[in-house]
Design a protein around this motif. Structure first.
Motif, PDB file in Angstrom:
ATOM      1  N   ASP A   1       0.846  -1.197   0.000  1.00 33.12           N
ATOM      2  CA  ASP A   1       0.000   0.000   0.000  1.00 33.12           C
ATOM      3  C   ASP A   1       0.876   1.239   0.000  1.00 33.12           C
ATOM      4  OD1 ASP A   1      -1.962   1.871   0.208  1.00 33.12           O
ATOM      5  OD2 ASP A   1      -2.740   1.197   2.147  1.00 33.12           O
ATOM      6  N   THR A   2       1.203   1.708  -1.203  1.00 31.73           N
ATOM      7  CA  THR A   2       2.037   2.899  -1.348  1.00 31.73           C
ATOM      8  C   THR A   2       1.222   4.135  -1.687  1.00 31.73           C
ATOM      9  OG1 THR A   2       2.410   2.581  -3.723  1.00 31.73           O
ATOM     10  CG2 THR A   2       3.906   1.438  -2.201  1.00 31.73           C
ATOM     11  N   GLY A   3      -0.074   3.953  -1.935  1.00 28.86           N
ATOM     12  CA  GLY A   3      -0.905   5.076  -2.342  1.00 28.86           C
ATOM     13  C   GLY A   3      -0.966   5.279  -3.835  1.00 28.86           C
ATOM     14  N   ASP A   4      -0.411   4.342  -4.593  1.00 25.34           N
ATOM     15  CA  ASP A   4      -0.420   4.453  -6.058  1.00 25.34           C
ATOM     16  C   ASP A   4      -0.746   3.090  -6.646  1.00 25.34           C
ATOM     17  OD1 ASP A   4       0.400   5.811  -8.702  1.00 25.34           O
ATOM     18  OD2 ASP A   4       1.711   4.046  -8.636  1.00 25.34           O
ATOM     19  N   LEU A   5      -1.774   3.045  -7.497  1.00 24.37           N
ATOM     20  CA  LEU A   5      -2.230   1.763  -8.030  1.00 24.37           C
ATOM     21  C   LEU A   5      -1.144   1.045  -8.815  1.00 24.37           C
ATOM     22  CD1 LEU A   5      -4.292  -0.402  -8.724  1.00 24.37           C
ATOM     23  CD2 LEU A   5      -5.149   1.092 -10.551  1.00 24.37           C
ATOM     24  N   ALA A   6      -0.486   1.737  -9.736  1.00 24.46           N
ATOM     25  CA  ALA A   6       0.501   1.073 -10.582  1.00 24.46           C
ATOM     26  C   ALA A   6       1.637   0.477  -9.755  1.00 24.46           C
ATOM     27  CB  ALA A   6       1.055   2.051 -11.621  1.00 24.46           C
ATOM     28  N   THR A   7       2.092   1.215  -8.744  1.00 30.60           N
ATOM     29  CA  THR A   7       3.183   0.735  -7.897  1.00 30.60           C
ATOM     30  C   THR A   7       2.744  -0.458  -7.056  1.00 30.60           C
ATOM     31  OG1 THR A   7       4.073   2.988  -7.785  1.00 30.60           O
ATOM     32  CG2 THR A   7       4.862   1.400  -6.147  1.00 30.60           C
ATOM     33  N   ASP A   8       1.564  -0.330  -6.447  1.00 30.61           N
ATOM     34  CA  ASP A   8       1.057  -1.437  -5.631  1.00 30.61           C
ATOM     35  C   ASP A   8       0.826  -2.677  -6.475  1.00 30.61           C
ATOM     36  OD1 ASP A   8       1.050   0.315  -3.528  1.00 30.61           O
ATOM     37  OD2 ASP A   8      -1.131   0.523  -3.413  1.00 30.61           O
ATOM     38  N   LEU A   9       0.238  -2.475  -7.658  1.00 32.84           N
ATOM     39  CA  LEU A   9      -0.088  -3.619  -8.499  1.00 32.84           C
ATOM     40  C   LEU A   9       1.168  -4.295  -9.023  1.00 32.84           C
ATOM     41  CD1 LEU A   9      -2.345  -5.282  -9.727  1.00 32.84           C
ATOM     42  CD2 LEU A   9      -2.435  -3.664 -11.637  1.00 32.84           C
ATOM     43  N   ARG A  10       2.171  -3.508  -9.392  1.00 34.18           N
ATOM     44  CA  ARG A  10       3.430  -4.105  -9.883  1.00 34.18           C
ATOM     45  C   ARG A  10       4.076  -4.942  -8.805  1.00 34.18           C
ATOM     46  NH1 ARG A  10       6.996  -6.692 -11.057  1.00 34.18           N
ATOM     47  NH2 ARG A  10       8.611  -6.371 -12.657  1.00 34.18           N
ATOM     48  N   ALA A  11       4.060  -4.457  -7.559  1.00 33.26           N
ATOM     49  CA  ALA A  11       4.640  -5.232  -6.458  1.00 33.26           C
ATOM     50  C   ALA A  11       3.850  -6.521  -6.245  1.00 33.26           C
ATOM     51  CB  ALA A  11       4.658  -4.396  -5.181  1.00 33.26           C
ATOM     52  N   HIS A  12       2.525  -6.414  -6.289  1.00 37.62           N
ATOM     53  CA  HIS A  12       1.690  -7.596  -6.083  1.00 37.62           C
ATOM     54  C   HIS A  12       1.895  -8.613  -7.199  1.00 37.62           C
ATOM     55  CE1 HIS A  12      -1.675 -10.173  -5.140  1.00 37.62           C
ATOM     56  NE2 HIS A  12      -2.182  -9.976  -6.348  1.00 37.62           N
ATOM     57  N   LEU A  13       1.907  -8.155  -8.434  1.00 37.52           N
ATOM     58  CA  LEU A  13       2.059  -9.088  -9.556  1.00 37.52           C
ATOM     59  C   LEU A  13       3.430  -9.757  -9.541  1.00 37.52           C
ATOM     60  CD1 LEU A  13       0.371  -7.125 -12.499  1.00 37.52           C
ATOM     61  CD2 LEU A  13      -0.622  -8.871 -10.990  1.00 37.52           C
ATOM     62  N   GLY A  14       4.454  -9.016  -9.182  1.00 41.19           N
ATOM     63  CA  GLY A  14       5.782  -9.619  -9.096  1.00 41.19           C
ATOM     64  C   GLY A  14       5.847 -10.685  -8.017  1.00 41.19           C
ATOM     65  N   GLU A  15       5.230 -10.399  -6.877  1.00 40.03           N
ATOM     66  CA  GLU A  15       5.205 -11.370  -5.784  1.00 40.03           C
ATOM     67  C   GLU A  15       4.391 -12.600  -6.168  1.00 40.03           C
ATOM     68  OE1 GLU A  15       3.165 -10.424  -1.904  1.00 40.03           O
ATOM     69  OE2 GLU A  15       5.276 -10.166  -1.330  1.00 40.03           O
ATOM     70  N   LEU A  16       3.236 -12.372  -6.808  1.00 37.24           N
ATOM     71  CA  LEU A  16       2.395 -13.486  -7.246  1.00 37.24           C
ATOM     72  C   LEU A  16       3.129 -14.354  -8.263  1.00 37.24           C
ATOM     73  CD1 LEU A  16      -0.412 -14.865  -7.266  1.00 37.24           C
ATOM     74  CD2 LEU A  16      -1.022 -13.308  -9.143  1.00 37.24           C
ATOM     75  N   ALA A  17       3.817 -13.728  -9.202  1.00 38.38           N
ATOM     76  CA  ALA A  17       4.548 -14.479 -10.217  1.00 38.38           C
ATOM     77  C   ALA A  17       5.635 -15.336  -9.583  1.00 38.38           C
ATOM     78  CB  ALA A  17       5.151 -13.513 -11.239  1.00 38.38           C
TER      79      ALA A  17
ATOM     80  N   PRO B   1      -5.436  -4.105  -4.388  1.00 37.59           N
ATOM     81  CA  PRO B   1      -4.861  -2.875  -4.939  1.00 37.59           C
ATOM     82  C   PRO B   1      -5.904  -2.011  -5.638  1.00 37.59           C
ATOM     83  CG  PRO B   1      -3.449  -4.748  -5.429  1.00 37.59           C
ATOM     84  CD  PRO B   1      -4.729  -5.309  -4.879  1.00 37.59           C
ATOM     85  N   PHE B   2      -6.833  -2.648  -6.330  1.00 35.22           N
ATOM     86  CA  PHE B   2      -7.877  -1.909  -7.030  1.00 35.22           C
ATOM     87  C   PHE B   2      -8.896  -1.324  -6.055  1.00 35.22           C
ATOM     88  CE2 PHE B   2      -6.290  -5.144  -9.963  1.00 35.22           C
ATOM     89  CZ  PHE B   2      -5.936  -4.356 -11.053  1.00 35.22           C
ATOM     90  N   GLU B   3      -9.237  -2.081  -5.024  1.00 36.07           N
ATOM     91  CA  GLU B   3     -10.187  -1.578  -4.032  1.00 36.07           C
ATOM     92  C   GLU B   3      -9.623  -0.361  -3.311  1.00 36.07           C
ATOM     93  OE1 GLU B   3     -12.368  -5.836  -2.968  1.00 36.07           O
ATOM     94  OE2 GLU B   3     -10.694  -5.124  -1.755  1.00 36.07           O
ATOM     95  N   ARG B   4      -8.326  -0.416  -2.951  1.00 38.03           N
ATOM     96  CA  ARG B   4      -7.726   0.741  -2.296  1.00 38.03           C
ATOM     97  C   ARG B   4      -7.671   1.937  -3.241  1.00 38.03           C
ATOM     98  NH1 ARG B   4      -4.145  -3.275  -0.083  1.00 38.03           N
ATOM     99  NH2 ARG B   4      -2.647  -2.785  -1.724  1.00 38.03           N
ATOM    100  N   ALA B   5      -7.348   1.676  -4.507  1.00 32.13           N
ATOM    101  CA  ALA B   5      -7.305   2.770  -5.480  1.00 32.13           C
ATOM    102  C   ALA B   5      -8.683   3.393  -5.661  1.00 32.13           C
ATOM    103  CB  ALA B   5      -6.782   2.254  -6.823  1.00 32.13           C
TER     104      ALA B   5
ATOM    105  N   ARG C   1      -1.614   3.042 -17.784  1.00 32.26           N
ATOM    106  CA  ARG C   1      -2.274   3.233 -19.072  1.00 32.26           C
ATOM    107  C   ARG C   1      -3.347   2.183 -19.297  1.00 32.26           C
ATOM    108  NH1 ARG C   1       1.130   2.058 -24.435  1.00 32.26           N
ATOM    109  NH2 ARG C   1       1.461   0.213 -23.160  1.00 32.26           N
ATOM    110  N   GLY C   2      -2.987   0.904 -19.081  1.00 31.56           N
ATOM    111  CA  GLY C   2      -3.944  -0.171 -19.305  1.00 31.56           C
ATOM    112  C   GLY C   2      -5.096  -0.130 -18.313  1.00 31.56           C
ATOM    113  N   GLN C   3      -4.798   0.171 -17.037  1.00 29.94           N
ATOM    114  CA  GLN C   3      -5.853   0.179 -16.043  1.00 29.94           C
ATOM    115  C   GLN C   3      -6.806   1.346 -16.256  1.00 29.94           C
ATOM    116  OE1 GLN C   3      -6.165  -2.417 -14.452  1.00 29.94           O
ATOM    117  NE2 GLN C   3      -4.163  -3.254 -14.938  1.00 29.94           N
ATOM    118  N   ARG C   4      -6.281   2.503 -16.625  1.00 27.35           N
ATOM    119  CA  ARG C   4      -7.154   3.639 -16.868  1.00 27.35           C
ATOM    120  C   ARG C   4      -8.041   3.410 -18.079  1.00 27.35           C
ATOM    121  NH1 ARG C   4      -2.607   8.311 -15.686  1.00 27.35           N
ATOM    122  NH2 ARG C   4      -2.841   8.339 -13.431  1.00 27.35           N
TER     123      ARG C   4
END
Length: 204
Positions: free
Chosen positions: A76-92, A136-140, A186-189
């Motif tokens: 939870d950094t306050g930015d969707l792209a940053t949070d999502l990138r961290a989550h996706l990297g961890e999930l991968a 990440p999306f819910e927080r955003a 870009r993709g999420q927006r």
């Protein structure tokens, strides 16, 4: 005091069984894993295992849920792209590099011809993964970065679907470039506004 000691020993034995099951699936594959083998690896009696679980599948479901709870953390950094990138990297990493990923792939494979296991995956494993993917999306959305009527489920599918496709179907690597694209604002927006996002360039 003695009750606490017995409880501590029981919990240690339970954790040893879960870890042994994880390790064995990664080493020899689901079909060759047996209760006897798990017991020997964990250093416990078969009877101890059967007090808690009916089958190796039950053990592996519990092992995966416990591993996901422990290894998939919140960002939870306050930015969707940053949070999502961290989550996706961890999930991968979780699905491709850990013993837990081997368990997940094995369970999904077995579920293709075991309706009971398929039902358990949908009831016991997938909801937890889905909830983490949505956060990440819910927080955003809560902080106004996404509109109130944004289709969060579609966004989750768009972000994590390609990861599961490569893990479970093609076996292709999950590259940093691909994860960067999936997490890109870009993709999420584009999804939030209802317009089509552009395809990634040169992702392999």
């Amino acid at each position: 005091m003695h009750r606490g000691n017995r409880h501590g020993r029981s919990e240690a034995a339970r954790e040893a069984v879960l870890e042994a099951a994880d390790n064995l699936v990664a080493e020899v594959g689901f079909a060759r894993v047996t209760i006897e083998g798990i017991a020997a690896r964990a250093g416990v009696a078969k009877q101890t295992i059967y007090r808690w679980w009916r089958s190796k599948t039950d053990i592996l479901v519990d092992a995966f849920v416990a591993d996901a709870d422990q290894e998939l953390t919140e960002h939870d950094t306050g930015d969707l792209a940053t949070d999502l990138r961290a989550h996706l990297g961890e999930l991968a990493r979780f699905l491709t590099e850990s013993d837990s990923g081997a368990v997940f792939r094995a369970l999904v494979g077995e579920a293709q011809h075991d309706p009971g296991l398929a039902a358990r995956l949908r009831a016991e494993i997938l909801p937890g993964l889905r909830a983490r993917d949505r956060r990440p999306f819910e927080r955003a959305q809560a902080r106004g970065e996404l509109p109130d009527d944004a289709d969060l489920d579609a966004m989750v599918d768009r972000a994590v679907g390609p990861i599961h496709y490569r893990v479970l179907v093609t076996g292709e690597p999950l590259t940093s470039a691909m994860l960067d694209f999936l997490a890109g604002q870009r993709g999420q927006r584009a999804e939030a506004s209802g317009s089509a996002g552009s395809a990634p360039d040169g992702v392999s």
